[in-house]
Scaffold this active site. Sequence first.
Site, PDB file in Angstrom:
ATOM      1  N   HIS A  11       4.940   0.211  -0.802  1.00  0.00           N
ATOM      2  CA  HIS A  11       5.749  -0.558   0.140  1.00  0.00           C
ATOM      3  C   HIS A  11       4.845  -1.632   0.726  1.00  0.00           C
ATOM      4  O   HIS A  11       3.629  -1.550   0.614  1.00  0.00           O
ATOM      5  CB  HIS A  11       6.352   0.332   1.241  1.00  0.00           C
ATOM      6  CG  HIS A  11       5.352   0.883   2.189  1.00  0.00           C
ATOM      7  ND1 HIS A  11       4.531   1.958   1.878  1.00  0.00           N
ATOM      8  CD2 HIS A  11       5.008   0.499   3.446  1.00  0.00           C
ATOM      9  CE1 HIS A  11       3.746   2.218   2.906  1.00  0.00           C
ATOM     10  NE2 HIS A  11       4.000   1.347   3.866  1.00  0.00           N
ATOM     11  N   ASP A  52      -4.390 -10.795   0.434  1.00  0.00           N
ATOM     12  CA  ASP A  52      -3.054 -11.387   0.417  1.00  0.00           C
ATOM     13  C   ASP A  52      -2.376 -11.202  -0.932  1.00  0.00           C
ATOM     14  O   ASP A  52      -2.956 -11.501  -1.980  1.00  0.00           O
ATOM     15  CB  ASP A  52      -3.126 -12.881   0.764  1.00  0.00           C
ATOM     16  CG  ASP A  52      -1.758 -13.481   1.011  1.00  0.00           C
ATOM     17  OD1 ASP A  52      -0.883 -12.777   1.564  1.00  0.00           O
ATOM     18  OD2 ASP A  52      -1.555 -14.659   0.659  1.00  0.00           O
ATOM     19  N   HIS A  53      -1.160 -10.680  -0.873  1.00  0.00           N
ATOM     20  CA  HIS A  53      -0.344 -10.407  -2.059  1.00  0.00           C
ATOM     21  C   HIS A  53      -1.064  -9.457  -3.035  1.00  0.00           C
ATOM     22  O   HIS A  53      -0.974  -9.617  -4.253  1.00  0.00           O
ATOM     23  CB  HIS A  53       0.101 -11.696  -2.747  1.00  0.00           C
ATOM     24  CG  HIS A  53       1.160 -12.403  -1.973  1.00  0.00           C
ATOM     25  ND1 HIS A  53       0.861 -13.245  -0.932  1.00  0.00           N
ATOM     26  CD2 HIS A  53       2.503 -12.365  -2.052  1.00  0.00           C
ATOM     27  CE1 HIS A  53       1.988 -13.718  -0.413  1.00  0.00           C
ATOM     28  NE2 HIS A  53       3.001 -13.191  -1.069  1.00  0.00           N
ATOM     29  N   GLU A  85       0.590  -4.298  11.696  1.00  0.00           N
ATOM     30  CA  GLU A  85       1.240  -3.900  10.454  1.00  0.00           C
ATOM     31  C   GLU A  85       2.720  -4.298  10.504  1.00  0.00           C
ATOM     32  O   GLU A  85       3.306  -4.716   9.515  1.00  0.00           O
ATOM     33  CB  GLU A  85       1.100  -2.396  10.263  1.00  0.00           C
ATOM     34  CG  GLU A  85       1.655  -1.890   8.952  1.00  0.00           C
ATOM     35  CD  GLU A  85       1.464  -0.406   8.810  1.00  0.00           C
ATOM     36  OE1 GLU A  85       0.634   0.001   7.974  1.00  0.00           O
ATOM     37  OE2 GLU A  85       2.142   0.355   9.535  1.00  0.00           O
ATOM     38  N   HIS A 137       0.853  -1.188   0.000  1.00  0.00           N
ATOM     39  CA  HIS A 137       0.000   0.000   0.000  1.00  0.00           C
ATOM     40  C   HIS A 137       0.885   1.233   0.000  1.00  0.00           C
ATOM     41  O   HIS A 137       2.103   1.144   0.092  1.00  0.00           O
ATOM     42  CB  HIS A 137      -0.953   0.020   1.205  1.00  0.00           C
ATOM     43  CG  HIS A 137      -0.307   0.325   2.521  1.00  0.00           C
ATOM     44  ND1 HIS A 137      -0.940   1.027   3.507  1.00  0.00           N
ATOM     45  CD2 HIS A 137       0.919   0.031   3.025  1.00  0.00           C
ATOM     46  CE1 HIS A 137      -0.153   1.150   4.556  1.00  0.00           C
ATOM     47  NE2 HIS A 137       0.967   0.540   4.286  1.00  0.00           N
ATOM     48  N   HIS A 159       3.889  -4.874   3.763  1.00  0.00           N
ATOM     49  CA  HIS A 159       3.925  -5.323   5.153  1.00  0.00           C
ATOM     50  C   HIS A 159       3.539  -6.797   5.226  1.00  0.00           C
ATOM     51  O   HIS A 159       2.808  -7.303   4.382  1.00  0.00           O
ATOM     52  CB  HIS A 159       2.929  -4.531   6.011  1.00  0.00           C
ATOM     53  CG  HIS A 159       3.258  -3.089   6.127  1.00  0.00           C
ATOM     54  ND1 HIS A 159       4.269  -2.614   6.929  1.00  0.00           N
ATOM     55  CD2 HIS A 159       2.711  -2.004   5.530  1.00  0.00           C
ATOM     56  CE1 HIS A 159       4.322  -1.298   6.832  1.00  0.00           C
ATOM     57  NE2 HIS A 159       3.385  -0.901   5.985  1.00  0.00           N
ATOM     58  N   CYS A 209       6.101   5.982   3.925  1.00  0.00           N
ATOM     59  CA  CYS A 209       4.832   5.304   3.632  1.00  0.00           C
ATOM     60  C   CYS A 209       4.116   5.928   2.432  1.00  0.00           C
ATOM     61  O   CYS A 209       3.151   5.362   1.931  1.00  0.00           O
ATOM     62  CB  CYS A 209       3.918   5.315   4.853  1.00  0.00           C
ATOM     63  SG  CYS A 209       4.579   4.330   6.214  1.00  0.00           S
TER      64      CYS A 209
END
Length: 138
Positions: free
Chosen positions: A39, A79-80, A127, A14, A41, A33
């Site tokens: 980037h 996810d991903h 996070e 995100h 997490h 960020c």
Amino acid sequence: MIYISRQEHFNAAHKLNNPKWSEERNREVFGPCANTNWHGHNYDLIVTVKGEPDPETGFVVDLKALSDLLRIHITDQVDHKNLNLDVPFMAGQMASTENLAIAFWQIIERELPAITSARLHCVKLYETPRNFVEYYGA
């Protein structure tokens, strides 16, 4: 009252960016960020439900059913993925961990009655190992 939790894990990218602000202002407020190239997490999600154990099973909730609910309605969706671009329930929102936890709450609260009479108590979303939010509903 018994509280029981299930932990799930997912990876997502995100960036924090207010489109009303300049690139400089976004960098000033959000730091790395706001990276133009995103980037990521490694998130950990902990969902806690509360209720009384069923007299026949001893369960507040069948954890396999809760895991399936979370996989289908949450982790398979994020996810991903890029939270800003690929996740319909985050469209038009700042992809902060706070907003993500609220969105998860809304989804889980909607879906939970299909598997249990227990009530949603808390959504905790890590996070990073040191940064997390807890949401207990509105």
